[in-house]
Design a protein around this motif. Structure first.
Motif, PDB file in Angstrom:
ATOM      1  N   THR A   1       4.472   5.328  51.357  1.00 47.29           N
ATOM      2  CA  THR A   1       4.179   6.418  52.287  1.00 47.29           C
ATOM      3  C   THR A   1       3.917   7.755  51.620  1.00 47.29           C
ATOM      4  O   THR A   1       3.426   8.674  52.278  1.00 47.29           O
ATOM      5  CB  THR A   1       5.355   6.593  53.269  1.00 47.29           C
TER       6      THR A   1
ATOM      7  N   VAL B   1       5.830   4.785  60.172  1.00 47.44           N
ATOM      8  CA  VAL B   1       5.174   5.285  61.386  1.00 47.44           C
ATOM      9  C   VAL B   1       4.740   6.738  61.195  1.00 47.44           C
ATOM     10  O   VAL B   1       3.616   7.130  61.574  1.00 47.44           O
ATOM     11  CB  VAL B   1       6.112   5.146  62.597  1.00 47.44           C
ATOM     12  N   LEU B   2       5.603   7.567  60.608  1.00 51.11           N
ATOM     13  CA  LEU B   2       5.261   8.968  60.377  1.00 51.11           C
ATOM     14  C   LEU B   2       4.100   9.113  59.407  1.00 51.11           C
ATOM     15  O   LEU B   2       3.328  10.077  59.474  1.00 51.11           O
ATOM     16  CB  LEU B   2       6.484   9.723  59.851  1.00 51.11           C
TER      17      LEU B   2
ATOM     18  N   SER C   1       1.085   8.904  61.543  1.00 51.63           N
ATOM     19  CA  SER C   1       1.164   9.662  62.784  1.00 51.63           C
ATOM     20  C   SER C   1       0.441  10.994  62.641  1.00 51.63           C
ATOM     21  O   SER C   1       0.014  11.375  61.545  1.00 51.63           O
ATOM     22  CB  SER C   1       2.640   9.912  63.139  1.00 51.63           C
ATOM     23  N   PRO C   2       0.286  11.757  63.732  1.00 52.44           N
ATOM     24  CA  PRO C   2      -0.339  13.087  63.635  1.00 52.44           C
ATOM     25  C   PRO C   2       0.451  14.063  62.780  1.00 52.44           C
ATOM     26  O   PRO C   2      -0.070  15.125  62.420  1.00 52.44           O
ATOM     27  CB  PRO C   2      -0.369  13.560  65.104  1.00 52.44           C
TER      28      PRO C   2
ATOM     29  N   ASN D   1      -3.509  15.523  57.612  1.00 54.61           N
ATOM     30  CA  ASN D   1      -4.328  15.813  58.780  1.00 54.61           C
ATOM     31  C   ASN D   1      -4.738  17.278  58.826  1.00 54.61           C
ATOM     32  O   ASN D   1      -5.855  17.612  59.181  1.00 54.61           O
ATOM     33  CB  ASN D   1      -3.577  15.434  60.061  1.00 54.61           C
TER      34      ASN D   1
END
Length: 249
Positions: free
Chosen positions: A40, A131-132, A135-136, A141
Motif C-alpha cells: 500500500t 481499502v484506504l 479510496s478517495p 489523488n
C-alpha cells in the motif's frame, strides 16, 4: 477464545514449546503487516530498516509480555528498565507510525495469549489499509505542493496568473512575495547605412517573486499548471515542488 494455554503449566512459567509457538505466530502476523505496508505504500524507495524493525519489534513485544506474565513486580521492573532507554528515531510519516503501533499491538496480544484478538485485529488492520490505498483518501489523488513564480510587477501579470491558478488548482494561497529589479538584455538587428548591426537594449524590470501553497486538482500531476504558467509571455521562471511522492500511472 483461541489460545495456547494448554501448552504451558502457568502464565508465570510458560513451556519452551508455547514460547516457540508464540514467537512463530507473532512472526507470521507481523509479516502480514509488513506485506500490507509494502503493497500500500507509494514511496519508490522502500525503507528496508523500517520493514525489518516492524517484524523485530513485534517479537520483542511478545517476549516482554511473556516475561512479565501476571506478575505485577515484573511489570514494574520492566517499566523501570525500559524507561532508561531513550528512543530518538524520528518517524516523519504518521502512516509509518500507525504500522509500527500495529506491529507492537500484535506482539503484545500474542505475548498475552490473546491470539484471537491478534488475528482479528491484524487482519482488520491490513484490510482497512488496503481499502484506504484505493479510496478517495489516497495521497496520489490530490497533490499538495509549493509553487514559485517570477513575474513582472504589474496588475495585469498578477491578474493573468490568478486566472491560471483558479483554473488548474483546487485551492491555493500566497505564502511569500519579494520585489526585485533585474536587467534584461534584448539584442536585435538593424540596418544602418546598408550594414546589419546588432543593437543591444538594456531594460530594467521590476520583478515579483511569488511563493504559493497549492493544491492541485484531483488526478492531476501538475503538468497542466506549470505549462499554462510558462505559456504566459511575461513569465520569467516557474518551479513547483510537492510534499509527497508523485505516483505516475
Amino acid at each position: 477464545m483461541l489460545d495456547f494455554s494448554t501448552l504451558q503449566t502457568s502464565t508465570d512459567h510458560p513451556t519452551a514449546m508455547s514460547i516457540l509457538l508464540t514467537v512463530l505466530f507473532t512472526f507470521a502476523l507481523s509479516a502480514l503487516i509488513v506485506l500490507t505496508y509494502d503493497l500500500t505504500t507509494k514511496a519508490i524507495n522502500r525503507p528496508l530498516q523500517f520493514l525489518q524493525s516492524m517484524m523485530l519489534i513485534s517479537i520483542v513485544a511478545a517476549t516482554v509480555m511473556q516475561a512479565i506474565g501476571d506478575s505485577l513486580a515484573r511489570g514494574l521492573g520492566m517499566l523501570g528498565a525500559l524507561a532508561i532507554i531513550r528512543f530518538r528515531t524520528t518517524i516523519k510519516d504518521p502512516r509509518n507510525m500507525a504500522f509500527m503501533f500495529a506491529a507492537l499491538a500484535t506482539g503484545i496480544a500474542c505475548g498475552g495469549n490473546g491470539y484471537t484478538i491478534a488475528i482479528i485485529g491484524t487482519v482488520a488492520f491490513c484490510l482497512i489499509a488496503i481499502v484506504l490505498r484505493f479510496s478517495p483518501f489516497a495521497a496520489n489523488n490530490i497533490l499538495n505542493g509549493t509553487l514559485k513564480v517570477s513575474i513582472p510587477s504589474n496588475n495585469e501579470s498578477r491578474q493573468a496568473l490568478d486566472k491560471v491558478m483558479k483554473q488548474h488548482c483546487a485551492s491555493y494561497e500566497m505564502k511569500e512575495y519579494k520585489f526585485s529589479t533585474r536587467k534584461r538584455e534584448v539584442i536585435h538587428q538593424e540596418a544602418i547605412e546598408g550594414v546589419q548591426e546588432a543593437i543591444k537594449d538594456v531594460f530594467k524590470d521590476e520583478i515579483t517573486d511569488l511563493v504559493y501553497s497549492v493544491r492541485i486538482k484531483k488526478n492531476s500531476l501538475g503538468w497542466e499548471l506549470t505549462d499554462a504558467i510558462k505559456a504566459l509571455e511575461f513569465t520569467r521562471s516557474v518551479r513547483i515542488s510537492f510534499n509527497q511522492p508523485i505516483e505516475i500511472l
